[in-house]
Design a protein around this motif. Sequence first.
Motif, mmCIF file in Angstrom:
data_model
loop_
_atom_site.group_PDB
_atom_site.id
_atom_site.type_symbol
_atom_site.label_atom_id
_atom_site.label_comp_id
_atom_site.label_asym_id
_atom_site.label_seq_id
_atom_site.Cartn_x
_atom_site.Cartn_y
_atom_site.Cartn_z
ATOM 1 N N HIS A 45 6.796 -13.746 45.946
ATOM 2 C CA HIS A 45 6.839 -13.736 47.414
ATOM 3 C C HIS A 45 7.694 -12.570 47.912
ATOM 4 O O HIS A 45 8.518 -12.053 47.169
ATOM 5 N N ASP A 76 11.664 -11.971 46.915
ATOM 6 C CA ASP A 76 12.042 -12.491 45.589
ATOM 7 C C ASP A 76 12.764 -11.440 44.741
ATOM 8 O O ASP A 76 13.811 -11.721 44.158
ATOM 9 N N HIS A 112 10.332 -12.872 37.485
ATOM 10 C CA HIS A 112 10.901 -14.213 37.556
ATOM 11 C C HIS A 112 11.141 -14.780 36.159
ATOM 12 O O HIS A 112 10.406 -14.494 35.231
ATOM 13 N N HIS A 134 6.599 -18.968 40.925
ATOM 14 C CA HIS A 134 7.498 -18.132 40.122
ATOM 15 C C HIS A 134 7.145 -18.253 38.640
ATOM 16 O O HIS A 134 7.105 -17.268 37.911
HETATM 17 ZN ZN LIG Z 1 9.616 -16.815 45.732
#
Ligand SMILES: [Zn+2]
Length: 344
Positions: free
Chosen positions: A145, A148, A234, A243
């Motif tokens: 997103h 992030d 992530h 994620h």
């Molecule tokens: Zn996120």
Amino acid sequence: MRGTDGDAKPLRALLIDDDPDALLFMRDVLDRRGGMDVATAGDAETALRSLDGVDVVVTDVEMPGMTGLELLTRIRAARPDQPVVVVTAHPSLDYAVEALRGQAAEFLRKPLDPAELLRVVTDLGRTAREAAAAARHVVLAVGAHPDDVEIGVGGLLSAHAARGDEIAIVTLTRGARGGTTATREDESRAAARMLGARLFLEDGEDTRLPVNDPTLSAVQRVIEEVRPQTVYVHSFHDLHQDHRAVHQATMVAARKVPTIACYQSPSATVDFKPNRFVGIDDYVERKLDLLACFGSQVKTRDYLESEVIVATARYWSRYGGGRYTEPLEVVRDRTDAMPVVEER
Ligand SMILES: [Zn+2]
């Protein structure tokens, strides 16, 4: 490898001679015949101020004021890899010429043979560009997103930017669940601009990102285009399904990338277990500036509060050096390319 062909920028040559006719002649050869971007200087002092972006320097030896020999020494000190072609009308009597030979990339005699001048400058320029491209480090940060990657490695990316690395960011969704996509796109672009990063905004479905296509092929496409040596992504140890999906897709897409490390998100679980701690003392402020770009979220998400960001970095410094640290789970590291690395 791109040279001077196709859509690549033309080679830039800087010509230095106190004789305007000689300058005109050389310019004609390199500009009209060679298609180069040519700058000229009538003396060495002017030349020293005009070196930015120059691929090849061509200088006369015998000039009033600073000679070509002194100029060459000055350029060598400031730019060890700058190719310099030295031109002289008096090769035999000039004792300095012997000294020059060792430092100059090429040595040409007047009267100049146009074909030789063109060949020498073209070859040197191409070689220099290829060496510069090979030495450049490319970093790719992958996030599900908007915001992030800035939360996870905003300090580290700022450190990469400060040392001249090329940065790319790929964001798999436009964050429809967290606000209007247009706003979040603008915010992502502002943060990328601040980092000097290329931004790839994909159109994945927020909160429903799959591990396989289109996520996998989107990451794959970006990796093929930017060819990173380092990827940040992530952690798998994260409560958010997007994620985890991005982590898994990136592990596959980046299987040939030498270095991969996973960053911490606000939704990371207690299983997030970093083994690399990067000091970001000089970049905490920059990280806050990056996060301030995401104004629509700062109001509603307490994990974006400056206090939380700073306190988190302060906390992790107990494992690294300095006062502020970003933690990483290193999956693989074959390049030793992270800036300012502290091992536990
Ligand atoms: Zn996120």
